[in-house]
Motif scaffolding. Sequence first.
Motif, short mmCIF file in Angstrom:
data_model
loop_
_atom_site.label_atom_id
_atom_site.label_comp_id
_atom_site.label_asym_id
_atom_site.label_seq_id
_atom_site.Cartn_x
_atom_site.Cartn_y
_atom_site.Cartn_z
N PRO A 218 0.80 -1.23 0.00
CA PRO A 218 0.00 0.00 0.00
C PRO A 218 0.83 1.28 0.00
O PRO A 218 0.30 2.35 -0.30
N LEU A 219 2.12 1.17 0.33
CA LEU A 219 3.02 2.33 0.28
C LEU A 219 3.99 2.21 -0.88
O LEU A 219 5.05 2.84 -0.89
N PRO A 275 -5.64 -2.24 3.84
CA PRO A 275 -4.20 -2.21 3.58
C PRO A 275 -3.47 -3.28 4.39
O PRO A 275 -3.81 -3.53 5.56
N ILE A 276 -2.48 -3.90 3.77
CA ILE A 276 -1.64 -4.88 4.46
C ILE A 276 -0.31 -4.21 4.77
O ILE A 276 0.48 -3.92 3.88
N VAL A 277 -0.08 -3.96 6.04
CA VAL A 277 1.14 -3.28 6.48
C VAL A 277 2.25 -4.31 6.59
O VAL A 277 2.11 -5.34 7.27
N GLY A 278 3.38 -4.04 5.93
CA GLY A 278 4.45 -5.03 5.89
C GLY A 278 5.75 -4.62 6.54
O GLY A 278 6.73 -5.36 6.48
N SER A 279 5.79 -3.46 7.16
CA SER A 279 7.01 -3.01 7.81
C SER A 279 7.36 -3.94 8.97
O SER A 279 6.48 -4.46 9.66
N THR A 280 8.65 -4.12 9.21
CA THR A 280 9.08 -4.88 10.39
C THR A 280 9.61 -3.95 11.48
O THR A 280 10.08 -4.42 12.51
#
Length: 314
Positions: A218-219, A275-280
């Motif tokens: 999403p980003l 949205p699927i947030v993928g940050s670690t």
Amino acid sequence: MQTITLGVSPLRSSRLAYGCWRVTGTWDPRQVTAEGWKAGKEAIRTAYEAGYTLFDNADIYCGGEAERLLGEVLRETPGMRERVLIATKCGIRPPNTPQPGLPQRYDFSAEHILRSVEGSLQRLGVETLDLLLLHRPDYLADPAEVAEAFSRLRQQGKVRCFGLSNCRPTLVTALQCACPMPLVVHQVEISLLQRSALTDGTLDQCLIEHITPQAWSPLAGGLLADGASRQLRWQQQYQTHQVLEELDALARQYETTRSVIALAWLLKHPAGIMPIVGSTRPERIREAVRATEINLTRDEWYRLLVAAQGEPLP
């Protein structure tokens, strides 16, 4: 965090999902380190504590190691399994498997779907998947065969609900017509820099069929995130300068970050984009939740769209 019902299913999820594709710190299972494993577990725990209740995974993420990592966190965190939804995907067969010389390919055969689910359940350490998605469209897909596999998995209690990922709308229709159960999710790439879902019928179909669209990347792979101005080569390729300026202007107005505004832009759509947030990074995972509290005006939404397009609407 706000919640949303997935399609017409009984599944109730947090408004944002957490994506596990980066949690091992590498795509190669041979390169997983103890440090990377620890950081991935911290990211998942942070998401859980921040209110994320849907965890998205896939059998190909780091060769299945991302599922193993999530499973380890589930076992170590009392009560977590009962409070979250576990989603995973199958259907992509890597090259040279199960024997050398075979190409990467997509496989929606009943045999592959059933075998993939067994592997995912074992790696995750759970008895049931809340949501199973078919990952990439198999050009040889037989809708009746997919329906047979889905029905068997549901009857066996191994999967509660089903969906698709990255499929063209006509394939979604073909599969839905064949399946006796509703397809409740369609996961596709959607962002200010990847807007095809707005025009290719994907989001229109989600509205018509009451399918929840999930937005991966999403980003835009971080191009819309804070600090993206340093990525000059990618900025030139995607012409992000104008949209970053608009994101920053709205971020100042709402006293937040450009990442949050970019997520809020997705949340505004009436199809109920998740949205699927993928940050670690724990701080980014927590920060993203702020997007659920921001309701952009129609004018603000269109300002961002025009900036992303780089030209006025016709």
